[in-house]
Scaffold this active site. Structure first.
Site, PDB file in Angstrom:
ATOM      1  N   HIS A 206       0.639  -1.209  -0.091  1.00  0.00           N
ATOM      2  CA  HIS A 206      -0.106  -0.049  -0.072  1.00  0.00           C
ATOM      3  C   HIS A 206       0.983   1.299  -0.193  1.00  0.00           C
ATOM      4  O   HIS A 206       0.384   2.318  -0.063  1.00  0.00           O
ATOM      5  CB  HIS A 206      -0.762   0.133   1.168  1.00  0.00           C
TER       6      HIS A 206
HETATM    7  C1  UD1 Z   1      -2.244   5.370   5.700  1.00  0.00           C
HETATM    8  C2  UD1 Z   1      -1.044   6.110   6.447  1.00  0.00           C
HETATM    9  C3  UD1 Z   1      -0.016   4.898   6.463  1.00  0.00           C
HETATM   10  C4  UD1 Z   1      -0.359   3.526   6.751  1.00  0.00           C
HETATM   11  C5  UD1 Z   1      -1.707   3.169   6.071  1.00  0.00           C
HETATM   12  C6  UD1 Z   1      -2.238   1.708   6.723  1.00  0.00           C
HETATM   13  C7  UD1 Z   1      -0.697   8.533   6.379  1.00  0.00           C
HETATM   14  C8  UD1 Z   1       0.245   9.497   5.609  1.00  0.00           C
HETATM   15  N1  UD1 Z   1      -0.548   6.934   5.799  1.00  0.00           N
HETATM   16  O1  UD1 Z   1      -2.131   5.291   4.460  1.00  0.00           O
HETATM   17  O2  UD1 Z   1       1.300   5.408   7.182  1.00  0.00           O
HETATM   18  O3  UD1 Z   1       0.600   2.534   6.711  1.00  0.00           O
HETATM   19  O4  UD1 Z   1      -2.870   4.332   6.446  1.00  0.00           O
HETATM   20  O5  UD1 Z   1      -3.379   1.487   5.949  1.00  0.00           O
HETATM   21  O6  UD1 Z   1      -1.236   8.654   7.480  1.00  0.00           O
HETATM   22  N2  UD1 Z   1      -9.471   4.773   1.691  1.00  0.00           N
HETATM   23  C9  UD1 Z   1     -10.461   4.127   1.921  1.00  0.00           C
HETATM   24  N3  UD1 Z   1     -11.204   3.547   3.000  1.00  0.00           N
HETATM   25  C10 UD1 Z   1     -10.561   4.138   4.186  1.00  0.00           C
HETATM   26  C11 UD1 Z   1      -9.516   4.824   4.098  1.00  0.00           C
HETATM   27  C12 UD1 Z   1      -8.878   5.032   2.899  1.00  0.00           C
HETATM   28  O7  UD1 Z   1     -10.993   3.779   0.799  1.00  0.00           O
HETATM   29  O8  UD1 Z   1     -11.280   3.412   5.232  1.00  0.00           O
HETATM   30  C13 UD1 Z   1      -8.909   5.039   0.311  1.00  0.00           C
HETATM   31  C14 UD1 Z   1      -9.087   6.495  -0.072  1.00  0.00           C
HETATM   32  O9  UD1 Z   1      -9.370   6.525  -1.288  1.00  0.00           O
HETATM   33  C15 UD1 Z   1      -7.828   7.370   0.509  1.00  0.00           C
HETATM   34  C16 UD1 Z   1      -6.753   6.021   0.239  1.00  0.00           C
HETATM   35  O10 UD1 Z   1      -7.478   4.992   0.623  1.00  0.00           O
HETATM   36  O11 UD1 Z   1      -7.607   8.246  -0.340  1.00  0.00           O
HETATM   37  C17 UD1 Z   1      -5.806   6.352   1.191  1.00  0.00           C
HETATM   38  O12 UD1 Z   1      -6.036   6.713   2.387  1.00  0.00           O
HETATM   39  P1  UD1 Z   1      -4.963   7.554   3.515  1.00  0.00           P
HETATM   40  O13 UD1 Z   1      -5.665   7.290   4.857  1.00  0.00           O
HETATM   41  O14 UD1 Z   1      -4.919   8.821   2.868  1.00  0.00           O
HETATM   42  O15 UD1 Z   1      -3.588   6.747   3.380  1.00  0.00           O
HETATM   43  P2  UD1 Z   1      -3.173   5.150   3.442  1.00  0.00           P
HETATM   44  O16 UD1 Z   1      -2.655   4.912   2.159  1.00  0.00           O
HETATM   45  O17 UD1 Z   1      -4.179   4.391   4.042  1.00  0.00           O
END
Ligand code: UD1
Length: 383
Positions: A206
């Protein structure tokens, strides 16, 4: 009025870290409030962990959701500031390195509320990782720094953090692994997927560097396709990875391979069942490097660096980078070797990865809140 400890959790990797702390604080009748920022919000990324781990329902939900880093961080700060002004906690505990961690630390520091950072001191020395920025800023703002391993202490001392603020408590995620491993072993996921213990490769990816572009994700898929020629590959897909797979039509390519099983993100117990019985894990996650080390399962990390070097020097992790040829050669070597760490009498996980980190943290809070002398900070000098 009893002094309150506000505990922040926002994203998936936070939940297994705050749970042991909340349990230990409650067993000593210390007052906590749990604040969920809402950084992760899907059932499989959040609710299921609360249910399976038995984490209390959050007292406050900030509901921030996904956005760019600036917008997400800012939204968490605005909502958390309002909470702090209303609830006036004595301490704010933040965990790990996600945006929720740094956002709430900035708010607490500016309001003069004391901050404890759980999982302090880790450094990848890679400033292109958002998590590295979050770690360095959070550590600089924290009043006490709870570290998982000696390298964490050394990093902090080198950055000028006073030794009396640093407490080596061990790895709190491993408290949850040890508590729930028996429950995980009762899961039926291997039967459902028609796979045998030690006869499959588990993959999770991820990190933006691996999954945000077509080129990097295609490389990873090439690795998985070759890996699948040796053993079936189980691949729970993070929403960020799913977004790229869909937008570049890579999903069809990978779905066409019957030896690779794509899954939704899994809950804690089913995922622990998969990790603890895999032949090998391919990952770019920080937490999974640690869980495989605790479990004695071989892990190949598809990154150029790690903030968790102890998983290499004392554990089962190998850093293999992202070059396809190099990853495949490391994969071949690992599959050919018969080293099953988990069965070896000589293998033991790093010191203080023992399931008692939550209790050690609670000892410290008990002393700090009663203004008794806290247990001694880790006394080491910078290397
Ligand atoms: C975040 C953390 C990362 C951690 C990871 C674990 C930061 C900078 N990054 O990254 O360190 O390793 O979580 O999962 O805080 N999304 C969904 N559903 C959700 C959450 C996210 O669909 O419940 C999708 C959305 O499109 C979002 C993308 O995932 O834009 C990324 O989510 P985000 O929380 O921004 O970063 P992660 O890649 O999950």
């Amino acid at each position: 009025m009893q002094k309150k400890i506000a505990i922040v959790a926002g994203a998936r990797p936070n939940f297994m870290k705050v749970d042991p702390l909340i349990r230990a604080l409650h067993s000593r009748n210390l007052q906590t409030e749990l604040i969920h920022t809402g950084q992760h919000y899907d059932t499989n990324m959040s609710d299921i962990f609360f249910k399976e781990l038995g984490i209390p329902t959050p007292d406050v939900h900030l509901d921030v959701g996904s956005a760019s880093h600036a917008v997400q961080t800012a939204n968490i700060m605005i909502a958390f500031e309002a909470y702090c002004q209303r609830a006036k906690p004595e301490w704010v505990v933040v965990a790990g390195d996600v945006n929720s961690t740094v956002a709430c630390s900035l708010v607490a520091a500016k309001l003069g509320i004391k901050i404890a950072h759980l999982e302090a001191g880790l450094r990848s020395f890679d400033w292109t990782m958002p998590e590295e920025i979050n770690r360095v800023v959070t550590d600089r703002l924290s009043d006490i720094l709870l570290t998982p391993s000696p390298d964490g202490d050394q990093n902090l001392l080198r950055e000028g953090i006073p030794a009396e603020k640093i407490y080596r408590v061990g790895n709190i995620m491993i408290d949850t692994v040890m508590r729930l491993l028996p429950e995980a072993r009762k899961q039926t996921i291997l039967e459902e997927l028609k796979i045998q213990a030690s006869e499959y490769i588990l993959c999770t990816l991820h990190r933006p560097a691996n999954v945000d572009s077509f080129e990097s994700l295609s490389n990873v898929i090439e690795v998985l396709e070759t890996a699948a020629e040796s053993l079936p590959v189980i691949f729970p897909v993070h929403p960020r990875t799913a977004n790229t797979l869909k937008s570049h039509q890579l999903m069809a390519r990978i779905e066409g391979n019957t030896r690779i099983q794509l899954l939704e993100p899994q809950g804690y117990l089913r995922f622990l069942a998969l990790t603890s019985q895999a032949r090998l894990v391919l990952t770019d996650s920080g937490g999974i490097q640690e869980e495989t080390t605790a479990l004695g399962i071989p892990c190949l990390t598809l990154r150029e660096n790690t903030e968790r070097p102890i998983t290499i020097t004392e554990g089962t992790n190998k850093l293999v980078g992202t070059d396809v040829k190099k990853v495949l050669s490391a994969l071949k070597a690992s599959l050919e070797s018969n080293s099953h760490h988990k069965d070896s009498e000589n293998y033991s996980p790093p010191e203080l990865w023992d399931g008692k980190t939550g209790e050690r943290c609670a000892d410290i809070f008990e002393s700090l809140l009663s203004r008794k002398e806290p247990p001694e900070a880790t006394q080491e000098s910078a290397a």
